[in-house]
Design an enzyme around this catalytic site. Structure first.
Site, PDB file in Angstrom:
ATOM      1  CG  HIS A  53     -33.569 -22.065 -51.065  1.00  0.00           C
ATOM      2  ND1 HIS A  53     -32.365 -22.540 -50.584  1.00  0.00           N
ATOM      3  CD2 HIS A  53     -33.269 -21.426 -52.226  1.00  0.00           C
ATOM      4  CE1 HIS A  53     -31.386 -22.181 -51.392  1.00  0.00           C
ATOM      5  NE2 HIS A  53     -31.901 -21.509 -52.392  1.00  0.00           N
ATOM      6  CG  PHE A  54     -34.155 -26.147 -53.308  1.00  0.00           C
ATOM      7  CD1 PHE A  54     -34.613 -25.259 -54.270  1.00  0.00           C
ATOM      8  CD2 PHE A  54     -32.819 -26.141 -52.978  1.00  0.00           C
ATOM      9  CE1 PHE A  54     -33.731 -24.397 -54.919  1.00  0.00           C
ATOM     10  CE2 PHE A  54     -31.932 -25.275 -53.615  1.00  0.00           C
ATOM     11  CZ  PHE A  54     -32.382 -24.396 -54.572  1.00  0.00           C
TER      12      PHE A  54
END
Length: 152
Positions: A53-54
């Protein structure tokens, strides 16, 4: 921000059942039982959630910011009760008026501010605001219940 500590990580570990990687409160800076609590979460690149993420743009998930506020709220309630929880657990039961204002990234220190609104029987209502460098990252109202572990 002051480095003064009201509850350090050892004391927090005694009070919350959460453990790595899900313990999201590092230190409590201010505590007024039954009124408010101010805590911090140091956000580092080593957090497991940043792997997905991410990968090329690490951002702390908003739901984990809310979880951090809920854990801070649990600490407020535990320090507001007249008796220890014993065989009881504090469970998140609801969210209202949640807003996300800015991303939280590695290197940020997330300030967790929780204030008591009201409670009836075993349901507690609180308001939470998370900030980085004085800027609001997320805010909302949440409720939680004190429940018997055996009822789970």
């Amino acid at each position: 921000m002051s480095n003064e500590c009201v509850l350090d990580i050892r004391r927090i570990l005694e009070m919350l059942p959460h453990r790595y990687p899900f313990l999201l409160v590092d230190r409590v800076l201010e505590l007024e039982p039954g009124i408010r609590l101010k805590a911090i979460k140091n956000v580092t690149m080593n957090e497991e959630f940043f792997q997905g993420h991410f990968p090329n743009m690490p951002v702390m998930p908003g739901v984990l910011q809310l979880e951090a506020l809920a854990q801070a709220g649990g600490l407020l309630v535990m320090n507001s009760l007249n008796e220890p929880l014993g065989d009881k657990v504090f469970l998140f039961t609801g969210l209202n008026k949640v807003k996300f204002r800015r991303p939280v990234v590695p290197g940020d220190q997330l300030e967790l501010n929780v204030s008591y609104e009201r409670h009836k029987l075993n349901i507690w209502k609180m308001r939470g605001v998370a900030k980085v460098d004085g800027q609001v990252t997320c805010q909302g109202e949440f409720s939680a219940a004190v429940a018997d572990k055996g009822d789970m």
